[in-house]
Design a protein around this motif. Structure first.
Motif, PDB file in Angstrom:
ATOM      1  N   ALA A   1       0.817  -1.222   0.058  1.00 41.34           N
ATOM      2  CA  ALA A   1      -0.094  -0.037   0.122  1.00 41.34           C
ATOM      3  C   ALA A   1       0.803   1.378   0.029  1.00 41.34           C
ATOM      4  O   ALA A   1       1.746   1.137   0.512  1.00 41.34           O
ATOM      5  N   GLU A   2       0.368   2.339  -0.822  1.00 44.72           N
ATOM      6  CA  GLU A   2       1.041   3.633  -0.868  1.00 44.72           C
ATOM      7  C   GLU A   2       1.101   4.263   0.668  1.00 44.72           C
ATOM      8  O   GLU A   2      -0.018   4.192   1.157  1.00 44.72           O
ATOM      9  N   GLU A   3       1.947   5.229   0.653  1.00 43.75           N
ATOM     10  CA  GLU A   3       1.746   6.237   1.993  1.00 43.75           C
ATOM     11  C   GLU A   3       0.469   7.366   1.467  1.00 43.75           C
ATOM     12  O   GLU A   3       0.390   7.685   0.592  1.00 43.75           O
ATOM     13  N   PRO A   4       0.055   7.690   2.508  1.00 43.88           N
ATOM     14  CA  PRO A   4      -1.067   8.658   2.333  1.00 43.88           C
ATOM     15  C   PRO A   4      -0.553   9.822   1.903  1.00 43.88           C
ATOM     16  O   PRO A   4       0.678  10.246   2.136  1.00 43.88           O
ATOM     17  N   LYS A   5      -1.035  10.607   1.156  1.00 41.11           N
ATOM     18  CA  LYS A   5      -0.805  11.926   0.459  1.00 41.11           C
ATOM     19  C   LYS A   5      -1.745  12.910   0.917  1.00 41.11           C
ATOM     20  O   LYS A   5      -2.850  12.891   1.229  1.00 41.11           O
ATOM     21  N   ARG A   6      -1.167  14.152   1.029  1.00 35.98           N
ATOM     22  CA  ARG A   6      -1.893  15.481   1.458  1.00 35.98           C
ATOM     23  C   ARG A   6      -2.234  16.183   0.176  1.00 35.98           C
ATOM     24  O   ARG A   6      -1.712  16.400  -0.812  1.00 35.98           O
ATOM     25  N   SER A   7      -3.542  16.883   0.257  1.00 36.40           N
ATOM     26  CA  SER A   7      -3.959  17.529  -0.647  1.00 36.40           C
ATOM     27  C   SER A   7      -4.675  18.787   0.051  1.00 36.40           C
ATOM     28  O   SER A   7      -4.515  19.076   1.170  1.00 36.40           O
ATOM     29  N   VAL A   8      -5.233  19.669  -0.660  1.00 37.42           N
ATOM     30  CA  VAL A   8      -5.841  20.887  -0.074  1.00 37.42           C
ATOM     31  C   VAL A   8      -6.955  20.708   0.786  1.00 37.42           C
ATOM     32  O   VAL A   8      -7.245  21.188   2.012  1.00 37.42           O
ATOM     33  N   ILE A   9      -7.743  19.627   0.578  1.00 39.98           N
ATOM     34  CA  ILE A   9      -8.900  19.440   1.477  1.00 39.98           C
ATOM     35  C   ILE A   9      -8.605  18.052   2.551  1.00 39.98           C
ATOM     36  O   ILE A   9      -9.195  18.260   3.598  1.00 39.98           O
ATOM     37  N   GLY A  10      -7.407  17.583   2.535  1.00 40.43           N
ATOM     38  CA  GLY A  10      -6.972  16.532   3.623  1.00 40.43           C
ATOM     39  C   GLY A  10      -6.048  15.448   2.944  1.00 40.43           C
ATOM     40  O   GLY A  10      -5.552  15.487   1.669  1.00 40.43           O
ATOM     41  N   SER A  11      -5.992  14.510   3.662  1.00 38.40           N
ATOM     42  CA  SER A  11      -4.975  13.444   3.232  1.00 38.40           C
ATOM     43  C   SER A  11      -5.820  12.489   2.691  1.00 38.40           C
ATOM     44  O   SER A  11      -7.086  12.078   2.983  1.00 38.40           O
ATOM     45  N   TYR A  12      -5.169  11.487   1.865  1.00 40.50           N
ATOM     46  CA  TYR A  12      -6.017  10.553   1.130  1.00 40.50           C
ATOM     47  C   TYR A  12      -4.771   9.341   0.731  1.00 40.50           C
ATOM     48  O   TYR A  12      -3.695   9.744   0.705  1.00 40.50           O
ATOM     49  N   ARG A  13      -5.535   8.278   0.439  1.00 34.51           N
ATOM     50  CA  ARG A  13      -4.378   7.254   0.076  1.00 34.51           C
ATOM     51  C   ARG A  13      -4.851   6.859  -1.304  1.00 34.51           C
ATOM     52  O   ARG A  13      -5.750   6.349  -1.818  1.00 34.51           O
ATOM     53  N   PRO A  14      -4.116   7.036  -2.208  1.00 38.47           N
ATOM     54  CA  PRO A  14      -4.036   6.546  -3.519  1.00 38.47           C
ATOM     55  C   PRO A  14      -3.955   5.105  -3.908  1.00 38.47           C
ATOM     56  O   PRO A  14      -3.687   4.164  -3.255  1.00 38.47           O
ATOM     57  N   LEU A  15      -4.983   4.830  -5.099  1.00 36.30           N
ATOM     58  CA  LEU A  15      -5.278   3.644  -5.459  1.00 36.30           C
ATOM     59  C   LEU A  15      -3.825   3.028  -6.209  1.00 36.30           C
ATOM     60  O   LEU A  15      -3.259   3.858  -6.959  1.00 36.30           O
ATOM     61  N   ASP A  16      -3.532   1.611  -6.036  1.00 33.95           N
ATOM     62  CA  ASP A  16      -2.241   1.117  -6.574  1.00 33.95           C
ATOM     63  C   ASP A  16      -2.921   0.757  -7.938  1.00 33.95           C
ATOM     64  O   ASP A  16      -3.674  -0.252  -8.159  1.00 33.95           O
ATOM     65  N   ALA A  17      -2.020   1.274  -8.831  1.00 28.44           N
ATOM     66  CA  ALA A  17      -2.703   1.018 -10.303  1.00 28.44           C
ATOM     67  C   ALA A  17      -2.332  -0.344 -10.912  1.00 28.44           C
ATOM     68  O   ALA A  17      -2.973  -1.236 -11.369  1.00 28.44           O
TER      69      ALA A  17
END
Length: 89
Positions: A1-17
């Protein structure tokens, strides 16, 4: 699993392609449906503040139109002080 990323709205965990490509067609459709719902939800969350601001400004415009617009007011104390200094000088 990838590390959580931060954006303007909050953090999210991207899907593994790579993992997404390994899913069968039914599961990929399910993931796509969930992604579409999440995108719509994010758009709704981001659009709330501009909508509130729009209605507030619209209310201000209507209020100014109903009261006749902007009317400057003369401050009496400042006006009297100016005439007194003009008369003495």
């Amino acid at each position: 699993a990838e590390e959580p990323k931060r954006s303007v709205i909050g953090s999210y965990r991207p899907l593994d392609a790579d993992m997404l490509a390994e899913l069968d067609a039914d599961e990929q459709q399910t993931v796509q449906a969930v992604q579409a719902g999440a995108k719509k939800s994010a758009l709704l969350q981001v659009a709330v503040l501009p909508l509130i601001m729009f209605f507030c400004y619209l209310g201000l415009l209507i209020g100014f139109k109903l009261t006749g617009g902007y009317k400057p007011e003369v401050l009496e104390a400042a006006h009297q002080g100016e005439t007194a200094s003009e008369n003495s000088g």
